[in-house]
Design an enzyme around this catalytic site. Structure first.
Site, short mmCIF file in Angstrom:
data_model
loop_
_atom_site.label_atom_id
_atom_site.label_comp_id
_atom_site.label_asym_id
_atom_site.label_seq_id
_atom_site.Cartn_x
_atom_site.Cartn_y
_atom_site.Cartn_z
N CYS A 34 0.83 -1.21 0.00
CA CYS A 34 0.00 0.00 0.00
C CYS A 34 0.86 1.25 0.00
CB CYS A 34 -0.94 0.00 1.20
SG CYS A 34 -0.12 -0.19 2.79
N HIS A 93 -1.23 1.06 7.46
CA HIS A 93 -1.72 1.00 6.09
C HIS A 93 -1.67 2.40 5.47
CE1 HIS A 93 -3.98 -0.43 2.67
NE2 HIS A 93 -4.97 0.41 2.89
#
Length: 472
Positions: free
Chosen positions: A168, A420
């Site tokens: 990510c 994330h």
């Protein structure tokens, strides 16, 4: 990794008619008929499920290596086959003998040919109506959350990126660069084709593995470090310097590239000796500015405490450019005094870039831990005025110092090695939220509430200074 088994394991003359019908991502395992995590053997083109489903792809490899019926030992050629398979969803390649993902190809480029064929099969149903998906109804509201095509189906003019395993950090940067630079947009043009199926950046990821060894594997990485590595390597590639030698990341002696012409700025570092008053000036090129969040805004408050003042991006910029007295470990070697002396330091911006990248330093080392500063920093969507930080503001037009926000990278979680990354990007006046494969339209009110990690601002055109959205 570089796999030595490709040339012997990958079929040299692939008969594509041997592939199953339908989209590769929905192919079924030839043993259990599961359509979850399909993998295709690059020797025989049979399809089996991955190891986290029923493991028939791995069993297919193991069966090919075991003794044949009757106890006869398989020949070397047979044992060198059925080692390599390709994920029918991400198109990544894996070698069971090496027990690792593969970044190289055969001499004839067969792996890439299979990858391109699978991608074409996956995208075939989308080709006929792709033009319709990108066409907006003129009656659409600027604040409309979904774009309607002529058929009335809801669709987006943006494409997500599959997460290949803690990638990510890369996806967020690529989506931000897509929102910014025409040259990157051309390279990553598939990201704005509006495909409902997420694009897999595995080919780019494996190239990253080759040229940036520190990013190999599937552990979480720092998005800012990745961005700097990516821009630095792209700069060197565009210079034609492919031998890995380090070159300055800003134009010097005619070495400017598209990277430095877009992201490149210049700082003046001014140091003054507090004993004799000698002034030293140095010019430092930059591709981004790393800004501390001032210490007075870092304290965590309990529920019972009154909320304090909000930290703003201007507070961070002022902290970066304010005059500071250097501590003992940073004493300046004064050439006039001939020894290290107490001194002050101040930064001025001598040249502003077309794209101003501002990195908020949210991770700090304390003892043996790298902690995150979770303070919210208020930032403007438009009209960021950099004139007050210029060395010679009187020589700059006001329009050339105004910047509008184009993209934001956000880190969710508590640590740099975990959590994330997602990104917000603007395209044609609309904001989108990019969360790996998922792309959703969003409102400005949501964007400004984000706890930004990296902010990308674009210089406002003098000819279009009244427009809120600068097209790239």
């Amino acid at each position: 990794m570089e796999c030595p088994h490709l040339n012997s394991s990958v079929c040299t003359s692939i008969d594509y008619s041997g592939f199953p019908n339908g989209s590769p991502s929905s192919w079924c395992c030839s043993v259990c008929r599961s359509n979850k995590s399909p993998w295709v053997c690059l020797t025989c083109l049979s399809v089996h499920c991955g190891r986290y489903v029923n493991g028939h792809a791995k069993k297919h490899y193991e069966d090919s290596q075991s003794p044949a019926a009757g106890g006869q030992k398989r020949c070397d050629k047979q044992q060198s086959q059925h080692l390599v398979c390709m994920d029918c969803i991400s198109y990544s390649t894996f070698c069971y003998r090496c027990d690792d993902f593969v970044v190289n190809d055969t001499r004839l480029g067969q792996v890439q040919k299979v990858r391109e064929h699978l991608q074409s099969l996956e995208n075939a149903p989308l080709t006929a109506d792709r033009t319709l998906k990108r066409k907006l109804l003129e009656s659409s509201s600027p604040n409309s959350k979904l774009l309607k095509d002529n058929g009335g189906a809801s669709t987006l003019c943006a494409t997500g990126l599959r997460n290949l395993g803690n990638t990510c950090f890369m996806n967020a940067i690529l989506q931000s660069l897509r929102s910014l630079v025409e040259e990157f947009r051309k390279t990553l043009c598939s990201l704005w084709q509006g495909n409902p199926t997420a694009f897999s950046p595995d080919s780019l990821f494996y190239v990253v593995w080759k040229i940036m060894p520190s990013f190999r594997g599937y552990q979480q990485q720092d998005a800012h470090e990745f961005m700097r590595y990516l821009l630095d390597h792209l700069h060197r590639e565009l210079q034609g310097n492919r031998n890995g030698a380090k070159t300055p990341a800003a134009p010097q002696n005619g070495s400017s590239t598209v990277v430095t012409s877009i992201f490149g700025g210049v700082l003046q570092n001014e140091v003054n000796c507090l004993v004799c008053g000698t002034e030293s000036r140095k010019y430092d090129p930059f591709l981004d500015l790393s800004l501390d969040i001032p210490s007075q805004f870092r304290h965590k408050r309990t529920k019972d405490q009154e909320p304090g003042p909000t930290c703003t991006l201007l507070d961070c910029l002022r902290s970066f450019t304010d005059l500071e007295e250097l501590d003992e470990t940073e004493f300046y070697m004064c050439h006039k005094c001939k020894k290290k002396q107490k001194s002050t330091k101040k930064f001025w911006v001598q040249k502003l870039p077309k794209v101003l990248c501002l990195h908020l330093k949210r991770f700090h080392w304390t003892s043996y831990l790298r902690n995150k500063v979770d303070t919210y920093v208020e930032f403007p969507l438009r009209d960021l005025d950099m004139r007050g930080y210029l060395l010679e503001p009187e020589n700059s037009l006001r329009g050339g110092c105004l910047y509008d926000l184009a993209a934001v990278v956000v880190h969710h979680g508590s640590g740099v090695g975990s959590g994330h990354y997602t990104a917000y990007g603007r395209q044609e006046g609309r904001w989108y939220h990019f969360n790996d494969s998922t792309v959703t339209p969003t409102e400005e009110e949501t964007v400004v509430k984000a706890k930004a990690y990296i902010l990308f601002y674009t210089e406002r055109n003098d000819t279009a200074s009244s427009e809120m959205d600068t097209k790239l």
